[in-house]
Enzyme design. Sequence first.
Site, PDB file in Angstrom:
ATOM      1  N   LYS A  82      -6.356  -1.795  10.229  1.00  0.00           N
ATOM      2  CA  LYS A  82      -7.630  -2.056  11.149  1.00  0.00           C
ATOM      3  C   LYS A  82      -7.250  -2.942  12.335  1.00  0.00           C
ATOM      4  O   LYS A  82      -7.995  -2.668  13.616  1.00  0.00           O
ATOM      5  CB  LYS A  82      -8.687  -3.005  10.423  1.00  0.00           C
TER       6      LYS A  82
ATOM      7  N   ASP B 183      -8.838 -11.053  10.243  1.00  0.00           N
ATOM      8  CA  ASP B 183      -8.868  -9.618   9.722  1.00  0.00           C
ATOM      9  C   ASP B 183     -10.583  -9.187   9.482  1.00  0.00           C
ATOM     10  O   ASP B 183     -10.834  -8.140   9.641  1.00  0.00           O
ATOM     11  CB  ASP B 183      -8.316  -9.967   8.205  1.00  0.00           C
TER      12      ASP B 183
ATOM     13  N   VAL C 264     -11.287  -0.512   6.367  1.00  0.00           N
ATOM     14  CA  VAL C 264     -12.552  -1.703   6.073  1.00  0.00           C
ATOM     15  C   VAL C 264     -12.718  -1.563   4.533  1.00  0.00           C
ATOM     16  O   VAL C 264     -13.114  -0.461   4.046  1.00  0.00           O
ATOM     17  CB  VAL C 264     -13.690  -1.298   7.086  1.00  0.00           C
TER      18      VAL C 264
ATOM     19  N   LYS D 292     -12.477  -5.829  11.203  1.00  0.00           N
ATOM     20  CA  LYS D 292     -13.296  -5.128  10.251  1.00  0.00           C
ATOM     21  C   LYS D 292     -14.581  -4.943  10.937  1.00  0.00           C
ATOM     22  O   LYS D 292     -15.259  -3.787  10.847  1.00  0.00           O
ATOM     23  CB  LYS D 292     -13.119  -5.603   8.982  1.00  0.00           C
TER      24      LYS D 292
ATOM     25  N   GLY E 126      -5.219  -4.891  -2.463  1.00  0.00           N
ATOM     26  CA  GLY E 126      -4.214  -4.407  -3.435  1.00  0.00           C
ATOM     27  C   GLY E 126      -3.865  -3.124  -3.358  1.00  0.00           C
ATOM     28  O   GLY E 126      -4.445  -2.336  -2.807  1.00  0.00           O
TER      29      GLY E 126
ATOM     30  N   ARG F 157      12.062  -1.037   6.219  1.00  0.00           N
ATOM     31  CA  ARG F 157      13.146  -1.842   7.241  1.00  0.00           C
ATOM     32  C   ARG F 157      14.481  -1.665   6.431  1.00  0.00           C
ATOM     33  O   ARG F 157      15.302  -2.103   7.294  1.00  0.00           O
ATOM     34  CB  ARG F 157      12.334  -3.273   7.215  1.00  0.00           C
TER      35      ARG F 157
ATOM     36  N   VAL G  87       0.683  -1.366  -0.088  1.00  0.00           N
ATOM     37  CA  VAL G  87       0.105  -0.068   0.021  1.00  0.00           C
ATOM     38  C   VAL G  87       0.877   1.112   0.030  1.00  0.00           C
ATOM     39  O   VAL G  87       0.557   2.096  -0.615  1.00  0.00           O
ATOM     40  CB  VAL G  87      -1.053  -0.029   1.237  1.00  0.00           C
TER      41      VAL G  87
ATOM     42  N   GLY H 154       0.060  -8.837  -3.258  1.00  0.00           N
ATOM     43  CA  GLY H 154       0.039  -7.582  -2.305  1.00  0.00           C
ATOM     44  C   GLY H 154      -1.656  -7.581  -1.480  1.00  0.00           C
ATOM     45  O   GLY H 154      -1.896  -6.502  -1.139  1.00  0.00           O
TER      46      GLY H 154
HETATM   47  N1  LIG Z   1      -2.410  -4.758   1.194  1.00  0.00           N
HETATM   48  C1  LIG Z   1      -3.833  -4.609   1.385  1.00  0.00           C
HETATM   49  O1  LIG Z   1      -4.420  -4.926   0.130  1.00  0.00           O
HETATM   50  C2  LIG Z   1      -4.485  -3.693   2.312  1.00  0.00           C
HETATM   51  C3  LIG Z   1      -5.625  -3.284   2.241  1.00  0.00           C
HETATM   52  C4  LIG Z   1      -6.404  -2.490   3.144  1.00  0.00           C
HETATM   53  C5  LIG Z   1      -5.457  -2.361   4.333  1.00  0.00           C
HETATM   54  N2  LIG Z   1      -4.302  -2.607   4.375  1.00  0.00           N
HETATM   55  C6  LIG Z   1      -3.368  -2.300   5.694  1.00  0.00           C
HETATM   56  O2  LIG Z   1      -2.371  -1.519   5.288  1.00  0.00           O
HETATM   57  C7  LIG Z   1      -1.352  -1.703   6.326  1.00  0.00           C
HETATM   58  C8  LIG Z   1      -0.029  -1.887   5.226  1.00  0.00           C
HETATM   59  O3  LIG Z   1      -0.366  -3.011   4.607  1.00  0.00           O
HETATM   60  P1  LIG Z   1       0.530  -3.681   2.954  1.00  0.00           P
HETATM   61  O4  LIG Z   1      -0.113  -4.704   2.541  1.00  0.00           O
HETATM   62  O5  LIG Z   1       1.318  -2.332   2.494  1.00  0.00           O
HETATM   63  O6  LIG Z   1       1.759  -4.288   4.045  1.00  0.00           O
HETATM   64  P2  LIG Z   1       3.257  -4.541   3.606  1.00  0.00           P
HETATM   65  O7  LIG Z   1       3.774  -5.675   4.430  1.00  0.00           O
HETATM   66  O8  LIG Z   1       3.313  -4.917   2.228  1.00  0.00           O
HETATM   67  O9  LIG Z   1       4.028  -3.350   3.976  1.00  0.00           O
HETATM   68  C9  LIG Z   1       4.474  -2.937   5.221  1.00  0.00           C
HETATM   69  C10 LIG Z   1       5.782  -2.218   5.316  1.00  0.00           C
HETATM   70  O10 LIG Z   1       5.973  -1.517   6.250  1.00  0.00           O
HETATM   71  C11 LIG Z   1       7.333  -1.948   6.644  1.00  0.00           C
HETATM   72  N3  LIG Z   1       7.530  -2.141   8.167  1.00  0.00           N
HETATM   73  C12 LIG Z   1       6.695  -2.720   9.025  1.00  0.00           C
HETATM   74  N4  LIG Z   1       6.998  -2.420  10.236  1.00  0.00           N
HETATM   75  C13 LIG Z   1       8.004  -1.493  10.110  1.00  0.00           C
HETATM   76  C14 LIG Z   1       8.974  -1.069  11.152  1.00  0.00           C
HETATM   77  N5  LIG Z   1       9.049  -1.240  12.403  1.00  0.00           N
HETATM   78  N6  LIG Z   1      10.007  -0.124  10.685  1.00  0.00           N
HETATM   79  C15 LIG Z   1      10.064   0.132   9.283  1.00  0.00           C
HETATM   80  N7  LIG Z   1       9.294  -0.738   8.320  1.00  0.00           N
HETATM   81  C16 LIG Z   1       8.456  -1.422   8.740  1.00  0.00           C
HETATM   82  C17 LIG Z   1       7.619  -3.495   6.061  1.00  0.00           C
HETATM   83  O11 LIG Z   1       8.850  -3.681   5.959  1.00  0.00           O
HETATM   84  C18 LIG Z   1       6.760  -3.166   4.747  1.00  0.00           C
HETATM   85  O12 LIG Z   1       7.543  -2.709   3.562  1.00  0.00           O
HETATM   86  C19 LIG Z   1      -1.660  -2.529   6.958  1.00  0.00           C
HETATM   87  O13 LIG Z   1      -2.038  -2.189   8.162  1.00  0.00           O
HETATM   88  C20 LIG Z   1      -2.740  -3.573   6.217  1.00  0.00           C
HETATM   89  O14 LIG Z   1      -3.583  -4.223   7.143  1.00  0.00           O
HETATM   90  C21 LIG Z   1      -3.606  -3.531   3.478  1.00  0.00           C
HETATM   91  N1  LIG Z   2      -5.606  -8.511   3.946  1.00  0.00           N
HETATM   92  C1  LIG Z   2      -6.675  -7.757   3.696  1.00  0.00           C
HETATM   93  C2  LIG Z   2      -6.331  -6.422   3.195  1.00  0.00           C
HETATM   94  C3  LIG Z   2      -7.838  -5.451   3.179  1.00  0.00           C
HETATM   95  O1  LIG Z   2      -8.017  -5.057   4.384  1.00  0.00           O
HETATM   96  C4  LIG Z   2      -7.765  -8.443   2.540  1.00  0.00           C
HETATM   97  O2  LIG Z   2      -7.420  -9.291   1.819  1.00  0.00           O
HETATM   98  O3  LIG Z   2      -8.718  -8.198   2.762  1.00  0.00           O
END
Ligand SMILES: NC(=O)c1ccc[n+]([C@@H]2O[C@H](COP(=O)([O-])OP(=O)(O)OC[C@H]3O[C@@H](n4cnc5c(N)ncnc54)[C@H](O)[C@@H]3O)[C@@H](O)[C@H]2O)c1
Ligand SMILES: N[C@@H](CCO)C(=O)O
Length: 596
Positions: free
Chosen positions: A360, A455, A387, A459, A557, A305, A282, A441
């Site tokens: 969430k 999850d 959500v 929500k 995504g 990271r 994201v 993703g």
């Molecule tokens: N992927 C989705 O479709 C989606 C949809 C809705 C909500 N979300 C929410 O969005 C947030 C991010 O999701 P994502 O899919 O991008 O996750 P991801 O794992 O792809 O990305 C998280 C990033 O944060 C970095 N990170 C985590 N802890 C860290 C720290 N302490 N220091 C430095 N970097 C750190 C990780 O290395 C990673 O690059 C989550 O809370 C997830 O629930 C994701």
């Molecule tokens: N992992 C969650 C991301 C969106 O909240 C999903 O697949 O719906």
Amino acid sequence: MNFKLESEAAMTQQDSATAQPARLCVLKFGSSVLRVESDYPATALEIYRHIRDGEKVVAVVSALGGETDALLNQGMRVGGDAPALLARLARVGELHSAALMALALTRIGVRACTMDPHEMGLMAEGAPLDSNLTGLDADAILAKLDHHEVVVVPGFTAGHDEYGVVTLGRGGTDLTAVFFAARLGAHRVRLIKDVDGVYTADPARNPLAERYAELSYGEAAKASAGLIQDKAIVAAEAQDVLIEVAAMGSAEATTVANVPARSALPLKGPKLRVALLGCGAVGAGVLDYLKGRPDLFEINPVLVRRPHLHEEHADFTDDLHRALGEAPDLVVELIGGADEAAEIMRSALRSGTHVVSANKAAIAKHYDALHACAEASGASLRYSAAVGGGTPVLEMLARLGGSAGIQAIEGVMNGTGNFLISRLSEGWSFDEAVAKAQELGFAEADPAADVDGHDVADKLSLLVREAFGVALPTDRIARQSLREVTTEQAQAALARGEVLKQVGRCWLDADGRVHAGVQIEGLSVDHPLAGARNEENRFLVRDAAGLERCLHGKGAGRWPTASAVFADIMDLQRGLLLKSAPAFEMGEAIPLLRTA
Ligand SMILES: NC(=O)c1ccc[n+]([C@@H]2O[C@H](COP(=O)([O-])OP(=O)(O)OC[C@H]3O[C@@H](n4cnc5c(N)ncnc54)[C@H](O)[C@@H]3O)[C@@H](O)[C@H]2O)c1
Ligand SMILES: N[C@@H](CCO)C(=O)O
């Protein structure tokens, strides 16, 4: 425990069309904002902003900048001056652009279609290169809007009894937009340009030019000097359509109506300094959107990271203090995880820094503490994407508010889970399907949260807060794991005419108690939730009057989720700008002197 609603049958049989009709908005995007292919995503975001507000959109588009001239020049070179043939050629730019716009919307999960003039009964009369619109089958558009959020309309062109197809003169997309607003009963059209309104002179050439807040049609024709097509202004006045001229993402607009000219107070704020924490699935999308608006945002080094893995090392850091910098205006938290992320958000909110998050897990677990910090300092906390990803369900609940008396919400609300079931029914193994969801993703850092229903329970905990105003912690929501589903079960369900779905549900019982749960169910194929494919999310929201609203979108995504996060950021930016200029709405009625 039985999670099914007693009245579920009645609920699911009711057609969503029985709910209040959505408001309709007509937006027009000209070639000053559609300059190159990469402008389509930003334009899609502008449309998404209106969908989040509960509107259906007719988006009228021009060709990409320069394409109409290129086509006309090509036509002249190849075949000379034959107007009816040149019109056929010139209109191709708009058809091309409409398809690209619909594709850009689809990427972020918006249900969009495009229609050609003959499908809309759009007719014109007059010369092949300078016709005027005369007819539209409004019902054909409204029928499409029953199943889509957006109909993308190619501007500038229409059918013609004699020539087959024609164009409407230079700037003719403005005329298309005004005509659609009038015929669809919208009575307002927003023309999105590369300037934030009509000025007394071209502001790119004359820095002393003043912006109009409002002006009459006659004044607009004089002042706009081609910014708005003259024929469109005449048509708007004749059909009582209010025109707004606005820039992308802007709160401001010049209104053209039957009003005396009035100047706008300058509305310029400092750029917002943004601390972006996380650049994964994201975060990388949000970074892309933020970089697309250097006029609005300054970005601190982004927290990741492993900074050395990113191309421009200097812009990334693994040091939280560096990422937060001196004093950001806004923290965008996208690192995931419940406790560490919540602590960072709490600390930011305590110090008055606004926070946008998609997390969430953190917000459900630390809801009261986070909101208390925001309330104490006056900072905003926004989490639309938490959500539904790009599906604006929290906005829908906020709009319905207490007055509608929400009774129940059910939905397919985990993209990964839905993607897994879709793949299982195609014969994939469970582990293959999980690996693919991670690659795309969709999945959480620990996909067990998606698989075991945690999850969805997070929500539901948030939905219960927003819809019923009560606390229902995630761990008190019973859930069934997707691990219980086998390829054979998924395929057997299909053979019975059912689809398996991971359904989250919360509802109020007759005594006013709130219940919620997550379970795997076989839904008949005509159930409103059954058609959700892959990472799609769907929500059914039923109010006290028994009206049911169905909301569709992509739940996971990069682009759908980043679009929701960025929409929160833009809402915040606009809110802060308006707050910094409280007199804006009350600009004085000053007749403007032409400065050029
Ligand atoms: N992927 C989705 O479709 C989606 C949809 C809705 C909500 N979300 C929410 O969005 C947030 C991010 O999701 P994502 O899919 O991008 O996750 P991801 O794992 O792809 O990305 C998280 C990033 O944060 C970095 N990170 C985590 N802890 C860290 C720290 N302490 N220091 C430095 N970097 C750190 C990780 O290395 C990673 O690059 C989550 O809370 C997830 O629930 C994701
Ligand atoms: N992992 C969650 C991301 C969106 O909240 C999903 O697949 O719906």
